[in-house]
Design a protein around this motif. Structure first.
Motif, PDB file in Angstrom:
ATOM      1  N   LEU A  84       0.839  -1.196   0.000  1.00 27.22           N
ATOM      2  CA  LEU A  84       0.000   0.000   0.000  1.00 27.22           C
ATOM      3  C   LEU A  84       0.871   1.243   0.000  1.00 27.22           C
ATOM      4  CD1 LEU A  84      -2.818   1.303   0.195  1.00 27.22           C
ATOM      5  CD2 LEU A  84      -2.609   1.135   2.689  1.00 27.22           C
ATOM      6  N   ALA A  85       1.929   1.258   0.805  1.00 20.69           N
ATOM      7  CA  ALA A  85       2.837   2.406   0.862  1.00 20.69           C
ATOM      8  C   ALA A  85       3.516   2.617  -0.490  1.00 20.69           C
ATOM      9  CB  ALA A  85       3.881   2.200   1.956  1.00 20.69           C
ATOM     10  N   ARG A  86       3.979   1.534  -1.114  1.00 23.84           N
ATOM     11  CA  ARG A  86       4.631   1.654  -2.423  1.00 23.84           C
ATOM     12  C   ARG A  86       3.646   2.171  -3.466  1.00 23.84           C
ATOM     13  NH1 ARG A  86       6.738  -3.435  -1.035  1.00 23.84           N
ATOM     14  NH2 ARG A  86       5.286  -4.466  -2.479  1.00 23.84           N
ATOM     15  N   ASN A  87       2.417   1.661  -3.429  1.00 17.06           N
ATOM     16  CA  ASN A  87       1.419   2.098  -4.400  1.00 17.06           C
ATOM     17  C   ASN A  87       1.084   3.572  -4.228  1.00 17.06           C
ATOM     18  OD1 ASN A  87       1.368  -0.487  -5.355  1.00 17.06           O
ATOM     19  ND2 ASN A  87      -0.660  -0.999  -4.555  1.00 17.06           N
ATOM     20  N   PHE A  88       0.971   4.008  -2.973  1.00 13.31           N
ATOM     21  CA  PHE A  88       0.693   5.424  -2.728  1.00 13.31           C
ATOM     22  C   PHE A  88       1.804   6.290  -3.309  1.00 13.31           C
ATOM     23  CE2 PHE A  88       1.197   9.327  -0.339  1.00 13.31           C
ATOM     24  CZ  PHE A  88      -0.068   9.877  -0.420  1.00 13.31           C
ATOM     25  N   GLU A  89       3.023   5.907  -3.055  1.00 12.13           N
ATOM     26  CA  GLU A  89       4.151   6.695  -3.556  1.00 12.13           C
ATOM     27  C   GLU A  89       4.120   6.760  -5.081  1.00 12.13           C
ATOM     28  OE1 GLU A  89       9.021   6.572  -3.337  1.00 12.13           O
ATOM     29  OE2 GLU A  89       7.854   5.885  -1.607  1.00 12.13           O
ATOM     30  N   ARG A 281      -7.378   8.458   1.692  1.00  9.04           N
ATOM     31  CA  ARG A 281      -7.228   8.741   3.124  1.00  9.04           C
ATOM     32  C   ARG A 281      -5.790   9.114   3.444  1.00  9.04           C
ATOM     33  NH1 ARG A 281      -9.954   3.971   6.559  1.00  9.04           N
ATOM     34  NH2 ARG A 281      -9.000   5.208   8.227  1.00  9.04           N
ATOM     35  N   MET A 282      -4.843   8.423   2.828  1.00  8.49           N
ATOM     36  CA  MET A 282      -3.435   8.727   3.046  1.00  8.49           C
ATOM     37  C   MET A 282      -3.089  10.115   2.512  1.00  8.49           C
ATOM     38  SD  MET A 282      -1.810   4.998   2.096  1.00  8.49           S
ATOM     39  CE  MET A 282      -0.106   5.425   2.511  1.00  8.49           C
ATOM     40  N   ALA A 305       0.327   3.742   6.339  1.00 13.27           N
ATOM     41  CA  ALA A 305      -0.070   2.483   5.703  1.00 13.27           C
ATOM     42  C   ALA A 305      -0.172   1.361   6.727  1.00 13.27           C
ATOM     43  CB  ALA A 305       0.929   2.116   4.603  1.00 13.27           C
ATOM     44  N   ALA A 306       0.755   1.328   7.679  1.00 13.40           N
ATOM     45  CA  ALA A 306       0.723   0.295   8.725  1.00 13.40           C
ATOM     46  C   ALA A 306      -0.507   0.455   9.610  1.00 13.40           C
ATOM     47  CB  ALA A 306       1.995   0.366   9.561  1.00 13.40           C
ATOM     48  N   GLU A 307      -0.937   1.692   9.839  1.00 10.21           N
ATOM     49  CA  GLU A 307      -2.142   1.932  10.634  1.00 10.21           C
ATOM     50  C   GLU A 307      -3.392   1.466   9.874  1.00 10.21           C
ATOM     51  OE1 GLU A 307      -0.294   5.947  12.748  1.00 10.21           O
ATOM     52  OE2 GLU A 307      -2.093   6.089  11.495  1.00 10.21           O
TER      53      GLU A 307
END
Length: 315
Positions: A84-89, A281-282, A305-307
């Motif tokens: 999720l973090a990679r996709n957001f970036e 949301r991020m 993302a971890a949250e």
């Protein structure tokens, strides 16, 4: 193809340009102004009829291939916090287009975090080619979608009759070529070259959005212009609303590596997915600041993302 462009900040006016284009995609219907006459039927040109047939055939072929899915993607694929973090970036901190000789061409490049600071006021502009029944249906859908986006982002996003700062033009190929004065009136700070580009987008661009920022805050959106083709069949047109409105909020890139998502030109999903909701949301989490680079934002992105995916397991 769908497009999302962030136009570079202009030096002259407060409303400058930021681009976010690419072809994509209730509650009570807002009352129309009493002084607004009913839509008159437009004469459909042979080119517009051909476009209708082309997009109807395209939608049919995509559906036959199992694409343009309307579910939220929860069952199709799993993703953990790291993904999720990679996709957001990839979606929020890259740009899909670059300006070359006054035109926007596909070119992936790093970008700073972009989003709106002030309220988003979405105003729909329908060409005469759009029947009243479609206008009513689309208003209901768009208003419901905006309410959903406002809840996800905790940011004021509303459908308005006048005074918009996010203008969506729904028009036929014939009307598209004559949109210049209407676009310039809606967004006086938009460069003539950008207006000309919008009015000349060819059939391979299904819909597009151009978001603009102010000179002193080059990554803070203050206005946007979106274009959606009225020749699209119902689902394809709804898909354009979903993708272009979300991209105009700051998720400006597309990637074939990101799924389950509408921010992917493979057309697998027609409508915003659960994964995409988390990206929004991020994006509007106050711990992320407008103008952050990927390197600056990465530790915070990973925490958020971890949250959102605390068990680090599948959706």
């Amino acid at each position: 193809m769908r497009a999302a462009l962030l136009l570079p900040a202009a030096l002259a006016l407060a409303a400058c340009q930021t681009v976010a284009p690419e072809p994509v995609k209730p509650s009570p219907v807002p009352k129309t102004r009493p002084d607004r006459p009913p839509a008159r039927a437009a004469t459909i040109s042979p080119e517009s009829r051909d476009a209708r047939a082309f997009y109807a055939n395209l939608q049919g072929r995509l559906l036959a291939q199992g694409l343009l899915k309307r579910d939220d993607g929860s069952e199709a694929d799993s993703f953990d916090a790291a993904r999720l973090a990679r996709n957001f970036e990839r979606i929020a901190l890259y740009s899909e287009y670059a300006e070359t000789d006054g035109r926007f061409v596909p070119q992936q490049s790093r970008a700073q975090l972009r989003r709106w600071e002030g309220p988003v006021r979405v105003e729909l502009h329908f060409g005469a080619s759009v029947p009243d029944s479609v206008r009513r249906t689309d208003r209901v859908r768009v208003q419901g979608y905006l309410e959903r986006l406002a809840r996800l982002t905790d940011h004021p996003i509303d459908l308005v009759e006048t005074g918009g700062n996010y203008h969506i033009f729904v028009a036929s190929v014939d009307e598209q070529r004559r949109l210049g004065p209407a676009i310039a009136a809606a967004e006086p700070g938009l460069a003539r070259t950008t207006i000309r580009e919008i009015t000349r987008l060819d059939w391979t661009t299904y819909c597009a959005v151009y978001a603009s920022s102010a000179s002193e805050r080059p990554n803070a959106y203050v206005s946007a212009i979106a274009f959606v083709r009225s020749e699209h069949p119902d689902l394809f047109r709804q898909s354009c609303y979903h993708e272009e409105i979300a991209q105009g909020l700051g998720l400006a890139n597309d990637s074939f590596d990101v799924r389950p998502s509408i921010f992917n030109d493979d057309e697998e999903y027609a409508l915003l997915t659960r994964h995409d909701e988390l990206l929004l949301r991020m994006l509007y989490d106050p711990r992320l600041e407008i103008g952050m680079s990927a390197e600056e934002a990465r530790p915070t992105i990973r925490r958020i993302a971890a949250e959102l995916r605390p068990d680090d397991g599948p959706v």
